[in-house]
Enzyme design. Structure first.
Site, PDB file in Angstrom:
ATOM      1  N   ASP A 153      37.121  50.552  31.769  1.00 14.11           N
ATOM      2  CA  ASP A 153      35.716  50.809  31.475  1.00 14.11           C
ATOM      3  C   ASP A 153      35.564  51.799  30.326  1.00 14.11           C
ATOM      4  OD1 ASP A 153      32.832  50.704  31.951  1.00 14.11           O
ATOM      5  OD2 ASP A 153      33.089  52.740  32.752  1.00 14.11           O
ATOM      6  N   HIS A 169      38.927  50.352  58.545  1.00 16.24           N
ATOM      7  CA  HIS A 169      38.379  51.478  59.299  1.00 16.24           C
ATOM      8  C   HIS A 169      38.137  52.663  58.362  1.00 16.24           C
ATOM      9  CE1 HIS A 169      40.429  49.147  62.441  1.00 16.24           C
ATOM     10  NE2 HIS A 169      39.560  49.677  63.270  1.00 16.24           N
ATOM     11  N   MET A 173      45.500  50.382  52.363  1.00 18.73           N
ATOM     12  CA  MET A 173      44.322  49.911  51.639  1.00 18.73           C
ATOM     13  C   MET A 173      43.710  51.025  50.792  1.00 18.73           C
ATOM     14  SD  MET A 173      44.303  46.769  52.195  1.00 18.73           S
ATOM     15  CE  MET A 173      42.809  46.445  51.273  1.00 18.73           C
ATOM     16  N   GLU A 174      43.764  52.247  51.279  1.00 21.55           N
ATOM     17  CA  GLU A 174      43.224  53.373  50.515  1.00 21.55           C
ATOM     18  C   GLU A 174      44.043  53.619  49.250  1.00 21.55           C
ATOM     19  OE1 GLU A 174      41.359  53.331  54.330  1.00 21.55           O
ATOM     20  OE2 GLU A 174      43.449  53.118  53.780  1.00 21.55           O
TER      21      GLU A 174
END
Length: 158
Positions: free
Chosen positions: A128, A77, A113-114
């Site tokens: 990176d 969500h 999840m965040e």
């Protein structure tokens, strides 16, 4: 053991209905680590990488990722995050950097999840920015440390 909530009675994937759940203060803390060559670690620690402040950029990337989690994880969500903090712990002895994220909201679903997404993207950003000098970096130990709020209450990793 509880059932998987992202599947309906016929086994089809669906977004969990959180409409009837009460809004509560919810917090999640997640962590992860990236290990690199000692020379790469020294470059990041000294802040003299040619691409700039590696940890500062990784912090912003992690925070930004936490806000975009529902765009990346199909059944999450969208949340109105009230706070996200991201800290790094540098360990010279094993040339590693640990990232810890704390995410908070007041709402009807959790922020695990965040927090986990923020950790992953922060570590990927470090990778990176440093891959030109060290392609062998390893990310791991990514996990939820604790969560609170909602019907299930508090949980802590053992």
């Amino acid at each position: 053991m509880n059932k998987l909530t992202h599947f309906d009675a016929s086994g089809q994937a669906h977004m969990v209905n959180v409409g009837d759940k009460p809004n509560t203060h919810r917090v999640a803390v997640a962590t992860g680590k990236i290990t690199m060559l000692p020379q790469t670690f020294e470059m990041v620690e000294a802040g003299n990488h040619k691409k700039g402040d590696v940890l500062g950029i990784a912090r912003i990337a992690g925070i930004q990722a936490s806000k975009r989690t529902s765009d990346l994880i199909p059944l999450c969500h969208p949340l109105a995050l009230t706070h996200v903090s991201l800290d790094f712990d540098l360990n010279k002895a094993n040339s590693s950097i640990t990232c810890q994220v704390k995410a908070e909201t007041t709402g009807s679903t959790g922020v695990e999840m965040e927090a986990l997404t923020a950790v992953q993207v922060a570590l990927l950003t470090i990778y990176d920015m440093c891959k030109a000098v060290d392609r062998g970096m390893v990310m791991g130990d990514i996990k939820l440390l604790e969560k609170s709020g909602g019907k299930s209450g508090e949980w802590k990793s053992t």
